[in-house]
Design a protein around this motif. Structure first.
Motif, PDB file in Angstrom:
ATOM      1  N   ARG A  49      17.686  49.085  28.846  1.00 33.48           N
ATOM      2  CA  ARG A  49      18.589  48.867  29.966  1.00 33.48           C
ATOM      3  C   ARG A  49      19.937  48.405  29.439  1.00 33.48           C
ATOM      4  O   ARG A  49      20.068  47.984  28.292  1.00 33.48           O
ATOM      5  CB  ARG A  49      18.052  47.785  30.913  1.00 33.48           C
ATOM      6  CG  ARG A  49      16.982  48.234  31.858  1.00 33.48           C
ATOM      7  CD  ARG A  49      16.664  47.114  32.832  1.00 33.48           C
ATOM      8  NE  ARG A  49      15.530  47.442  33.694  1.00 33.48           N
ATOM      9  CZ  ARG A  49      15.007  46.600  34.566  1.00 33.48           C
ATOM     10  NH1 ARG A  49      15.501  45.363  34.674  1.00 33.48           N
ATOM     11  NH2 ARG A  49      13.994  46.956  35.326  1.00 33.48           N
ATOM     12  N   GLU A  52      23.586  43.914  31.070  1.00 35.98           N
ATOM     13  CA  GLU A  52      23.847  43.231  32.339  1.00 35.98           C
ATOM     14  C   GLU A  52      22.739  43.453  33.357  1.00 35.98           C
ATOM     15  O   GLU A  52      22.649  42.726  34.346  1.00 35.98           O
ATOM     16  CB  GLU A  52      25.173  43.719  32.933  1.00 35.98           C
ATOM     17  CG  GLU A  52      25.176  45.204  33.290  1.00 35.98           C
ATOM     18  CD  GLU A  52      26.538  45.682  33.749  1.00 35.98           C
ATOM     19  OE1 GLU A  52      26.563  46.550  34.661  1.00 35.98           O
ATOM     20  OE2 GLU A  52      27.555  45.207  33.214  1.00 35.98           O
ATOM     21  N   ASP A  53      21.867  44.437  33.114  1.00 34.30           N
ATOM     22  CA  ASP A  53      20.774  44.729  34.044  1.00 34.30           C
ATOM     23  C   ASP A  53      19.434  44.201  33.548  1.00 34.30           C
ATOM     24  O   ASP A  53      18.392  44.485  34.158  1.00 34.30           O
ATOM     25  CB  ASP A  53      20.654  46.243  34.261  1.00 34.30           C
ATOM     26  CG  ASP A  53      21.889  46.836  34.902  1.00 34.30           C
ATOM     27  OD1 ASP A  53      22.551  46.106  35.672  1.00 34.30           O
ATOM     28  OD2 ASP A  53      22.187  48.016  34.636  1.00 34.30           O
ATOM     29  N   ALA A  56      17.305  42.317  36.170  1.00 33.28           N
ATOM     30  CA  ALA A  56      17.524  42.889  37.500  1.00 33.28           C
ATOM     31  C   ALA A  56      16.485  42.420  38.506  1.00 33.28           C
ATOM     32  O   ALA A  56      16.805  42.187  39.680  1.00 33.28           O
ATOM     33  CB  ALA A  56      17.509  44.419  37.412  1.00 33.28           C
ATOM     34  N   ARG A  62      21.883  42.052  43.691  1.00 31.50           N
ATOM     35  CA  ARG A  62      22.932  42.798  43.003  1.00 31.50           C
ATOM     36  C   ARG A  62      22.742  44.312  43.121  1.00 31.50           C
ATOM     37  O   ARG A  62      23.671  45.079  42.879  1.00 31.50           O
ATOM     38  CB  ARG A  62      22.930  42.439  41.514  1.00 31.50           C
ATOM     39  CG  ARG A  62      23.209  40.977  41.200  1.00 31.50           C
ATOM     40  CD  ARG A  62      23.100  40.783  39.696  1.00 31.50           C
ATOM     41  NE  ARG A  62      23.233  39.384  39.301  1.00 31.50           N
ATOM     42  CZ  ARG A  62      23.028  38.940  38.057  1.00 31.50           C
ATOM     43  NH1 ARG A  62      22.668  39.807  37.110  1.00 31.50           N
ATOM     44  NH2 ARG A  62      23.166  37.656  37.781  1.00 31.50           N
ATOM     45  N   TYR A  63      21.531  44.739  43.451  1.00 33.77           N
ATOM     46  CA  TYR A  63      21.208  46.166  43.403  1.00 33.77           C
ATOM     47  C   TYR A  63      20.835  46.709  44.773  1.00 33.77           C
ATOM     48  O   TYR A  63      20.038  47.635  44.894  1.00 33.77           O
ATOM     49  CB  TYR A  63      20.068  46.397  42.397  1.00 33.77           C
ATOM     50  CG  TYR A  63      20.382  45.831  41.045  1.00 33.77           C
ATOM     51  CD1 TYR A  63      21.117  46.555  40.129  1.00 33.77           C
ATOM     52  CD2 TYR A  63      19.992  44.532  40.706  1.00 33.77           C
ATOM     53  CE1 TYR A  63      21.437  46.012  38.882  1.00 33.77           C
ATOM     54  CE2 TYR A  63      20.307  43.991  39.462  1.00 33.77           C
ATOM     55  CZ  TYR A  63      21.023  44.738  38.562  1.00 33.77           C
ATOM     56  OH  TYR A  63      21.350  44.206  37.338  1.00 33.77           O
ATOM     57  N   VAL A  68      18.656  50.548  39.550  1.00 38.33           N
ATOM     58  CA  VAL A  68      18.703  49.981  38.205  1.00 38.33           C
ATOM     59  C   VAL A  68      18.476  51.121  37.215  1.00 38.33           C
ATOM     60  O   VAL A  68      17.417  51.751  37.231  1.00 38.33           O
ATOM     61  CB  VAL A  68      17.623  48.902  38.021  1.00 38.33           C
ATOM     62  CG1 VAL A  68      17.684  48.329  36.612  1.00 38.33           C
ATOM     63  CG2 VAL A  68      17.752  47.822  39.067  1.00 38.33           C
ATOM     64  N   SER A 786      10.005  44.493  32.347  1.00 35.08           N
ATOM     65  CA  SER A 786      10.788  44.697  33.557  1.00 35.08           C
ATOM     66  C   SER A 786       9.913  44.989  34.747  1.00 35.08           C
ATOM     67  O   SER A 786      10.371  45.376  35.786  1.00 35.08           O
ATOM     68  CB  SER A 786      11.764  45.854  33.348  1.00 35.08           C
ATOM     69  OG  SER A 786      11.067  47.021  33.051  1.00 35.08           O
TER      70      SER A 786
END
Length: 787
Positions: A49, A52-53, A56, A62-63, A68, A786
């Motif tokens: 990724r 910054e993600d 997530a 944010r998404y 993502v 993740s």
């Protein structure tokens, strides 16, 4: 290139999983960001990724308006260190393994399908025997038997001094020379066993997820009555049991070949006790060979279920028994026999003729079975009308024969100095006559290929001329530019050459079959190398025979070096991989179901990786997922989707671009990617869009029509280049992209956003206690999870 996606009509957790294609890629280029982190995986294959993600899941706010992005990078499975180019030396094994997967569909005819698999596995076994016999020819016959036994050859080579027959040393006896030389082919067989065993652990030992092991799997299993595609069967990507069985059988076959070469040498010299011992050893070799045949002809892959079993006794004792027989045979052959000298060629070298006849018969039988299979289901776009498998198997046999004959001829040329093997001036009798004939047909085969190559060139030029009007119609409103139009039309015409590959393969296979039969007939009727066989013919014919024999030998040596050089460059140079890597990636995509010494199957690592990742995301977040696959990545994506349970597939959209799913895989592998399989994939996944260009030589439309309220999968062909001439927004000429940079087209982001909008909204995330809220997930693995 920009990966920005317009905000979808409804929010919720969404993941965009990118899978690259041929030529490899870096996570930085795929994610369009120099700062990336590995989320899960290892140095061989991993999910990345943007930095910054990375967290997530901890900040879903944010998404809300964008997915993502993640990149699955698998390039190290097929590229990396240049020494991997040595796998190309096993190209015949890879090609015959491809033939296994090229059979026509077998609806309601399981016995014919099993017979097809048995014939391919027997062909694969003959290639192992052929390779081992070729090394035996070089080490035992040419070096230890002929050169070391001839003073004129051995005197000029210090490294052969201790073996020379005229030196009277301990190793000078014919039997002891042969026993020592047998170490080389035996070590080669051991190396192949080691590589096959090691690469299984490194590449293919990843078990696919099952409904009771995958994260988030509860309640996601498909209904018991559900019908899965062949590539969706639980055991398809885990062929451990069959590979282990075949590895044991092929290892034993190679060792038995070496033992047979040793056992044949003293047969005429033995009397009394030694003759009885020799007969007992040869009988044991035949019995062990029959056991090898039984193992190879046994039941094939257990695809309908995950089968982790291993026949430990068989896998251990079959190679051990063959090795024991080889040691005993070496001791028996090395026993001193008064008056035994090495003259002529090593007894038993007629094996090459027998192998060639056996391979020809098996290919013909394979063609007959393929014709019977295609009678019930035949798609007009299937390559060679369903005979792609037999034609490919013939190519594998031709490659094996040419490589064996060429290497033997080159070694003989090197050992006899300036003379030509088999002539009166040469101290060596030379390799078996058949190998010289097989090397001699190479120039003839190349001459035959000039005609179809010239026809294809003329047809491409004519097609480019016809396409000029189509190009101008695609760019209406633009001022015509003859040069620009010609460039685009030529790119489209060259891209269409891919569709002519079946014809070219058919011509090469037919020519190889006929020339191979001619080589066998010439060798058996004349008993001489081509140069001597035509010595009494007309001067022109005699000169042609001598020239082709010399050219064939030198072309093999040059081609061998060129082959390794190209292969090494393809592994280390991304631009070279894009041109020749597609064939290698197709060959190593399929599991080793016919030949265990073929290069490793990267899909047995990549497909479980992708399946685990998709199930982890949808199971833990309830979110939507767009699986975005380019080129070979689209094939991996399709295979991974087929492995998903129904509830997971309902949350997945598929975006393919530059995809060879129909153009290459559908035509050559109709049982697995034919029209019915691709329609099943469309019905299986929630939604699917395919992007393609007329200038793409690899990708193309998948030809899945609209049905049951679903739109057609193929989007209209993208214009390439996007802009015809210079504009204010594009002041420089736009390049013809062909197979690359699909993300640069504005239509890419639009189609991706449309797929996200068609997916159902994200499900509410659940706490560990079952209530709404954040779920606490504990995943161990490489890097940050993740899921």
């Amino acid at each position: 290139m920009s990966l920005a996606t317009p905000p979808p009509e409804h929010g919720g957790a969404a993941l965009e999983l990118l899978v690259h294609g041929v030529g490899g890629a870096t996570p930085q280029s795929m994610l369009d960001d120099p700062r990336t982190v590995r989320i899960t995986g290892d140095e061989t294959a991993a999910v990345h990724r943007r930095a910054e993600d990375a967290d997530a899941e901890d900040h879903p706010e944010r998404y809300a308006a964008r997915p993502v992005p993640e990149a699955y990078v698998w390039s190290n499975l097929t590229s990396g260190d240049g020494t991997r180019a040595l796998w190309l030396l096993l190209l015949p094994f890879m090609v015959v393994n491809l033939a296994h997967w090229m059979r026509p569909p077998a609806q309601g005819r399981p016995r014919l399908a099993r017979l097809y698999g048995v014939l391919v596995r027997l062909l694969a076994l003959t290639l192992t025997v052929l390779l081992t016999a070729a090394v035996c020819e070089v080490a035992l016959d040419l070096t230890a038997w002929q050169c070391a036994g001839t003073p004129a050859c051995a005197d000029g080579r210090a490294w052969l001094g201790f073996l020379a027959a005229d030196r009277g040393g301990w190793w000078s006896g014919p039997g002891r020379r042969l026993a020592l030389a047998a170490l080389l082919p035996a070590l080669l067989v051991g190396l192949l066993w080691y590589l096959s065993n090691r690469t299984w652990t490194a590449y293919e030992a990843q078990r696919p997820p099952t409904d009771d092991t995958a994260p988030g799997a509860a309640g996601t299993a498909p209904p018991a009555s559900g019908v899965r595609s062949a590539l969706g069967r639980p055991g398809f990507w885990y062929g451990r049991r069959l590979v282990a069985r075949l590895r044991a059988a092929h290892t034993a076959a190679g060792l038995l070949t070496v033992a047979a070469a040793l056992a044949a040498a003293p047969a005429r010299q033995d009397t009394g006790t030694t003759a009885a011992l020799g007969l007992a050893l040869r009988t044991a070799l035949v019995c062990c060979a029959l056991l090898v045949l039984w193992v190879v002809c046994g039941r094939g892959r257990s695809e309908r279920r995950l089968d982790p079993r291993l026949e430990t006794a068989l896998i251990t004792w079959l190679p051990t028994a063959a090795l024991t027989l080889l040691v005993l045979t070496a001791v028996h052959t090395g026993w001193a026999r008064p008056g035994w000298t090495s003259t002529g060629t090593l007894p038993g070298n007629t094996v090459f003729g027998a192998l060639t006849l056996a391979q020809g018969g098996l290919v013909v039988a394979l063609g007959a079975v393929a014709l019977l299979l295609r009678r019930r289901s035949h798609d007009p776009r299937t390559a060679l009308a369903g005979l792609g498998g037999p034609a490919t198997a013939m190519l594998a046999c031709a490659l094996g024969g040419v490589m064996s004959g060429g290497v033997a001829q080159r070694v003989a040329d090197w050992l006899d100095g300036p003379a030509t093997p088999g002539t009166a001036a040469s101290p060596l009798v030379g390799p078996p006559v058949l190998l010289s004939w097989q090397a001699s047909v190479i120039p003839l085969l190349l001459l035959l290929l000039i005609v179809p190559a010239a026809l294809l060139g003329v047809r491409t030029a004519l097609a480019a001329r016809r396409l000029r009007a189509t190009v101008e119609a695609d760019y209406t409103g633009e001022r015509p530019d003859p040069v620009r139009t010609g460039q685009i039309a030529a790119s489209r015409a060259r891209a269409a050459l891919t569709d002519s590959a079946p014809t070219l393969v058919g011509v090469i296979s037919a020519a190889a079959l006929l020339l191979g039969a001619g080589a066998v007939a010439g060798a058996w009727t004349s008993g001489n190398v081509p140069g001597r066989a035509f010595a009494g013919a007309t001067p022109a014919l005699a000169a042609l025979a001598t020239t082709t024999q010399a050219l064939g030998s030198w072309m093999i040596g040059f081609g061998f070096l060129l082959f390794v050089t190209w292969g090494r460059r393809a592994y280390r140079d991304a631009s070279a991989r894009r041109t020749i890597g597609i064939l290698w990636d197709v060959g190593t995509f399929w599991p080793r179901a016919a030949h265990p010494f073929a290069p490793p199957c990267y899909a047995e690592r990549a497909v479980p990786d992708l399946t685990w990742r998709m199930r982890s995301w949808t199971g833990h977040t309830g979110g939507r997922l767009v699986l975005s696959g380019h080129s070979q990545g689209s094939v991996l994506a399709a295979a991974a989707i087929w492995q998903l349970p129904a509830a997971t597939r309902a949350r997945v959209a598929l975006l393919t671009y530059g995809s060879p799913l129909e153009r290459l895989y559908g035509r050559w592998f109709p049982a697995y990617f034919g029209p019915e399989a691709l329609r099943d994939l469309s019905r299986t996944v929630h939604c699917w869009t395919n992007l393609h260009r007329a200038t793409d030589p690899i990708g193309g439309p998948v030809r899945v029509p609209a049905e049951d309220g679903r739109p057609a999968v193929d989007a209209p062909a993208l214009r390439d280049p996007v802009v015809y001439g210079r504009t204010r927004a594009h002041p420089l000429p736009e390049p013809v992209l062909g197979h690359s940079d699909y993300q640069a087209d504005p239509a890419f982001a639009e189609r991706r956003a449309a797929l996200l909008d068609r997916l159902p909204p994200a499900l509410p995330r659940q706490r560990a206690d079952g209530g709404p809220g954040e779920e606490v997930v504990d995943q161990s693995g490489s890097g940050r999870s993740s899921g």
